[in-house]
Write a protein that holds these residues in place. Sequence first.
Motif, PDB file in Angstrom:
ATOM      1  N   VAL A  32      34.277  31.735  40.171  1.00  0.00           N
ATOM      2  CA  VAL A  32      35.470  31.757  39.477  1.00  0.00           C
ATOM      3  C   VAL A  32      35.287  32.444  38.199  1.00  0.00           C
ATOM      4  CG1 VAL A  32      37.010  30.151  38.275  1.00  0.00           C
ATOM      5  CG2 VAL A  32      35.711  29.544  40.298  1.00  0.00           C
ATOM      6  N   VAL A  33      36.398  33.265  37.848  1.00  0.00           N
ATOM      7  CA  VAL A  33      36.200  34.120  36.753  1.00  0.00           C
ATOM      8  C   VAL A  33      37.464  33.737  35.637  1.00  0.00           C
ATOM      9  CG1 VAL A  33      36.159  36.520  35.698  1.00  0.00           C
ATOM     10  CG2 VAL A  33      35.154  36.130  37.788  1.00  0.00           C
ATOM     11  N   VAL A  34      37.141  33.378  34.659  1.00  0.00           N
ATOM     12  CA  VAL A  34      38.087  32.956  33.363  1.00  0.00           C
ATOM     13  C   VAL A  34      38.294  33.983  32.706  1.00  0.00           C
ATOM     14  CG1 VAL A  34      38.922  31.086  32.015  1.00  0.00           C
ATOM     15  CG2 VAL A  34      37.578  30.638  34.204  1.00  0.00           C
ATOM     16  N   PRO A  35      39.647  34.390  32.244  1.00  0.00           N
ATOM     17  CA  PRO A  35      39.547  35.602  31.133  1.00  0.00           C
ATOM     18  C   PRO A  35      39.020  35.099  29.845  1.00  0.00           C
ATOM     19  CG  PRO A  35      41.751  34.514  31.651  1.00  0.00           C
ATOM     20  CD  PRO A  35      40.823  33.803  32.274  1.00  0.00           C
ATOM     21  N   PHE A  36      38.281  35.927  29.517  1.00  0.00           N
ATOM     22  CA  PHE A  36      37.619  35.856  27.926  1.00  0.00           C
ATOM     23  C   PHE A  36      38.536  36.385  26.941  1.00  0.00           C
ATOM     24  CE2 PHE A  36      35.618  39.554  29.840  1.00  0.00           C
ATOM     25  CZ  PHE A  36      36.069  40.280  29.183  1.00  0.00           C
ATOM     26  N   LEU A  37      38.724  35.667  25.720  1.00  0.00           N
ATOM     27  CA  LEU A  37      39.548  35.809  24.801  1.00  0.00           C
ATOM     28  C   LEU A  37      38.923  37.386  24.193  1.00  0.00           C
ATOM     29  CD1 LEU A  37      40.886  32.746  23.088  1.00  0.00           C
ATOM     30  CD2 LEU A  37      41.843  34.366  24.958  1.00  0.00           C
ATOM     31  N   LYS A  95      37.807  45.397  38.159  1.00  0.00           N
ATOM     32  CA  LYS A  95      36.553  45.268  38.930  1.00  0.00           C
ATOM     33  C   LYS A  95      36.653  44.195  39.869  1.00  0.00           C
ATOM     34  CE  LYS A  95      33.378  46.412  35.120  1.00  0.00           C
ATOM     35  NZ  LYS A  95      32.499  45.684  33.898  1.00  0.00           N
ATOM     36  N   LEU A  96      37.500  43.230  39.801  1.00  0.00           N
ATOM     37  CA  LEU A  96      37.896  42.516  40.836  1.00  0.00           C
ATOM     38  C   LEU A  96      38.691  42.866  41.937  1.00  0.00           C
ATOM     39  CD1 LEU A  96      38.305  39.218  38.597  1.00  0.00           C
ATOM     40  CD2 LEU A  96      36.387  39.539  39.970  1.00  0.00           C
ATOM     41  N   GLN A  97      39.717  43.629  41.473  1.00  0.00           N
ATOM     42  CA  GLN A  97      40.727  44.080  42.486  1.00  0.00           C
ATOM     43  C   GLN A  97      39.940  45.388  43.303  1.00  0.00           C
ATOM     44  OE1 GLN A  97      43.919  45.467  39.797  1.00  0.00           O
ATOM     45  NE2 GLN A  97      44.995  43.107  39.933  1.00  0.00           N
ATOM     46  N   ALA A  98      38.980  45.664  43.033  1.00  0.00           N
ATOM     47  CA  ALA A  98      38.118  46.718  43.687  1.00  0.00           C
ATOM     48  C   ALA A  98      37.585  46.041  44.905  1.00  0.00           C
ATOM     49  CB  ALA A  98      37.016  47.458  43.006  1.00  0.00           C
ATOM     50  N   GLY A  99      37.371  44.599  45.039  1.00  0.00           N
ATOM     51  CA  GLY A  99      36.942  44.042  46.002  1.00  0.00           C
ATOM     52  C   GLY A  99      35.131  44.038  46.144  1.00  0.00           C
ATOM     53  N   PHE A 100      34.802  43.029  46.772  1.00  0.00           N
ATOM     54  CA  PHE A 100      33.345  42.768  47.118  1.00  0.00           C
ATOM     55  C   PHE A 100      33.036  42.682  48.632  1.00  0.00           C
ATOM     56  CE2 PHE A 100      34.782  41.118  43.244  1.00  0.00           C
ATOM     57  CZ  PHE A 100      34.140  42.098  42.236  1.00  0.00           C
ATOM     58  N   GLU A 101      32.104  43.427  49.210  1.00  0.00           N
ATOM     59  CA  GLU A 101      31.780  43.258  50.505  1.00  0.00           C
ATOM     60  C   GLU A 101      31.457  41.836  50.982  1.00  0.00           C
ATOM     61  OE1 GLU A 101      28.046  44.630  53.564  1.00  0.00           O
ATOM     62  OE2 GLU A 101      28.405  45.801  51.779  1.00  0.00           O
ATOM     63  N   PHE A 135      26.758  39.895  39.681  1.00  0.00           N
ATOM     64  CA  PHE A 135      26.213  39.314  40.895  1.00  0.00           C
ATOM     65  C   PHE A 135      27.231  39.613  42.301  1.00  0.00           C
ATOM     66  CE2 PHE A 135      26.634  35.544  43.755  1.00  0.00           C
ATOM     67  CZ  PHE A 135      25.063  35.411  44.178  1.00  0.00           C
ATOM     68  N   LEU A 136      28.451  39.613  42.168  1.00  0.00           N
ATOM     69  CA  LEU A 136      29.438  40.031  43.159  1.00  0.00           C
ATOM     70  C   LEU A 136      28.936  41.452  43.689  1.00  0.00           C
ATOM     71  CD1 LEU A 136      32.619  38.086  41.901  1.00  0.00           C
ATOM     72  CD2 LEU A 136      31.425  37.794  43.968  1.00  0.00           C
ATOM     73  N   GLN A 137      29.138  42.092  42.716  1.00  0.00           N
ATOM     74  CA  GLN A 137      28.667  43.657  43.195  1.00  0.00           C
ATOM     75  C   GLN A 137      27.422  44.109  43.809  1.00  0.00           C
ATOM     76  OE1 GLN A 137      29.215  45.261  39.247  1.00  0.00           O
ATOM     77  NE2 GLN A 137      31.151  45.956  39.761  1.00  0.00           N
ATOM     78  N   ARG A 138      26.257  43.299  43.328  1.00  0.00           N
ATOM     79  CA  ARG A 138      24.906  43.593  43.862  1.00  0.00           C
ATOM     80  C   ARG A 138      24.427  42.630  44.815  1.00  0.00           C
ATOM     81  NH1 ARG A 138      22.056  46.274  38.385  1.00  0.00           N
ATOM     82  NH2 ARG A 138      23.547  47.819  38.063  1.00  0.00           N
TER      83      ARG A 138
END
Length: 131
Positions: free
Chosen positions: A6-11, A64-70, A123-126
Amino acid sequence: MFVVVVVVPFLLLTITNISNAYVKPSELRHKIGTPGLPWGTKEKNEWFNSRVYHRSYQEDVVKKLQAGFEGFAVHQYGTIHVNKEYPLYVVKSNDWDEEKVCVLITGGVHGYETSGVQGAILFLQRFAKYF
Protein backbone atom coordinates in the motif's frame (compact mmCIF):
# COMPACT_ATOMS: atom_id res chain seq x y z
CA MET A 1 2.79 -16.26 0.13
CA PHE A 2 0.94 -13.26 -1.25
CA VAL A 3 2.21 -9.71 -1.01
CA VAL A 4 0.23 -6.50 -0.71
CA VAL A 5 1.93 -3.13 -0.92
CA VAL A 6 0.00 0.00 0.00
CA VAL A 7 1.48 3.32 -1.04
CA VAL A 8 0.14 6.46 0.60
CA PRO A 9 1.20 9.82 -0.80
CA PHE A 10 3.82 11.65 1.15
CA LEU A 11 3.40 15.39 1.52
CA LEU A 12 6.04 16.94 -0.63
CA LEU A 13 6.69 20.05 1.39
CA THR A 14 9.54 21.38 3.47
CA ILE A 15 10.00 24.41 5.68
CA THR A 16 11.52 27.40 3.90
CA ASN A 17 14.07 29.93 5.16
CA ILE A 18 15.69 27.96 7.99
CA SER A 19 18.62 30.22 8.90
CA ASN A 20 20.19 28.33 11.81
CA ALA A 21 19.58 25.35 14.05
CA TYR A 22 19.08 27.29 17.28
CA VAL A 23 15.83 29.15 17.82
CA LYS A 24 15.34 31.47 20.76
CA PRO A 25 12.14 30.83 22.75
CA SER A 26 10.94 34.34 21.84
CA GLU A 27 11.14 33.33 18.17
CA LEU A 28 8.98 30.22 18.53
CA ARG A 29 5.74 32.05 17.85
CA HIS A 30 4.58 31.10 14.39
CA LYS A 31 3.94 34.03 12.07
CA ILE A 32 0.58 32.59 11.03
CA GLY A 33 -2.52 32.84 13.21
CA THR A 34 -3.11 34.05 16.74
CA PRO A 35 -1.64 32.22 19.76
CA GLY A 36 -4.30 30.18 21.56
CA LEU A 37 -6.75 30.19 18.65
CA PRO A 38 -7.26 27.28 16.23
CA TRP A 39 -6.38 27.85 12.59
CA GLY A 40 -9.20 28.46 10.17
CA THR A 41 -9.21 28.20 6.38
CA LYS A 42 -7.32 31.48 5.98
CA GLU A 43 -4.43 30.36 8.24
CA LYS A 44 -4.27 26.88 6.68
CA ASN A 45 -4.08 28.37 3.18
CA GLU A 46 -1.42 30.82 4.34
CA TRP A 47 0.65 27.91 5.72
CA PHE A 48 0.27 25.79 2.55
CA ASN A 49 1.22 28.77 0.38
CA SER A 50 4.42 29.28 2.42
CA ARG A 51 5.66 25.73 1.62
CA VAL A 52 8.05 24.89 -1.20
CA TYR A 53 7.66 21.68 -3.21
CA HIS A 54 10.92 19.75 -3.60
CA ARG A 55 9.57 16.52 -5.05
CA SER A 56 6.78 15.47 -7.35
CA TYR A 57 4.35 12.76 -6.23
CA GLN A 58 3.42 12.29 -9.88
CA GLU A 59 7.04 11.77 -10.98
CA ASP A 60 8.47 10.03 -7.91
CA VAL A 61 5.56 7.70 -7.13
CA VAL A 62 2.64 7.59 -9.57
CA LYS A 63 4.74 7.04 -12.72
CA LYS A 64 6.69 4.24 -11.03
CA LEU A 65 3.48 2.54 -9.92
CA GLN A 66 1.82 2.93 -13.31
CA ALA A 67 4.85 1.29 -14.96
CA GLY A 68 3.72 -1.91 -13.21
CA PHE A 69 5.55 -4.80 -11.58
CA GLU A 70 6.01 -8.37 -12.73
CA GLY A 71 3.32 -10.60 -11.20
CA PHE A 72 1.40 -7.74 -9.56
CA ALA A 73 -1.58 -5.53 -10.31
CA VAL A 74 -1.75 -1.86 -9.31
CA HIS A 75 -5.16 -0.52 -8.23
CA GLN A 76 -6.19 2.96 -7.18
CA TYR A 77 -8.37 2.53 -4.09
CA GLY A 78 -9.04 6.15 -3.21
CA THR A 79 -7.92 9.76 -3.26
CA ILE A 80 -7.04 12.29 -0.62
CA HIS A 81 -7.20 16.04 -1.07
CA VAL A 82 -4.49 18.23 0.44
CA ASN A 83 -4.57 21.40 -1.67
CA LYS A 84 -4.79 19.04 -4.66
CA GLU A 85 -5.77 15.45 -5.40
CA TYR A 86 -3.41 12.60 -4.46
CA PRO A 87 -4.40 9.10 -5.63
CA LEU A 88 -3.96 6.19 -3.19
CA TYR A 89 -2.75 2.84 -4.51
CA VAL A 90 -2.60 -0.79 -3.52
CA VAL A 91 -0.44 -3.36 -5.33
CA LYS A 92 -1.59 -6.98 -5.09
CA SER A 93 -0.32 -10.31 -6.39
CA ASN A 94 -1.99 -11.30 -9.67
CA ASP A 95 -2.90 -14.65 -8.13
CA TRP A 96 -4.33 -13.10 -4.95
CA ASP A 97 -6.15 -15.58 -2.69
CA GLU A 98 -7.80 -14.26 0.49
CA GLU A 99 -7.55 -17.72 2.05
CA LYS A 100 -3.75 -17.64 2.08
CA VAL A 101 -1.29 -15.86 4.36
CA CYS A 102 -0.24 -12.42 3.15
CA VAL A 103 2.36 -9.77 3.89
CA LEU A 104 1.52 -6.07 4.14
CA ILE A 105 4.19 -3.53 3.23
CA THR A 106 3.26 0.11 3.61
CA GLY A 107 4.92 3.31 2.54
CA GLY A 108 4.07 6.90 3.31
CA VAL A 109 2.63 6.35 6.78
CA HIS A 110 4.34 9.51 8.03
CA GLY A 111 3.85 12.28 5.49
CA TYR A 112 7.33 13.77 5.49
CA GLU A 113 9.20 10.45 5.40
CA THR A 114 9.64 9.75 1.70
CA SER A 115 11.94 6.76 2.20
CA GLY A 116 9.04 4.45 3.13
CA VAL A 117 7.29 5.02 -0.19
CA GLN A 118 10.52 4.64 -2.15
CA GLY A 119 11.44 1.52 -0.16
CA ALA A 120 8.07 -0.09 -0.94
CA ILE A 121 8.49 0.71 -4.64
CA LEU A 122 12.06 -0.63 -4.65
CA PHE A 123 10.83 -3.87 -3.03
CA LEU A 124 8.21 -4.20 -5.79
CA GLN A 125 10.75 -3.50 -8.53
CA ARG A 126 13.45 -5.87 -7.32
CA PHE A 127 12.22 -8.50 -4.87
CA ALA A 128 8.43 -8.98 -4.75
CA LYS A 129 8.35 -11.35 -7.73
CA TYR A 130 10.36 -13.89 -5.71
CA PHE A 131 7.66 -14.26 -3.04
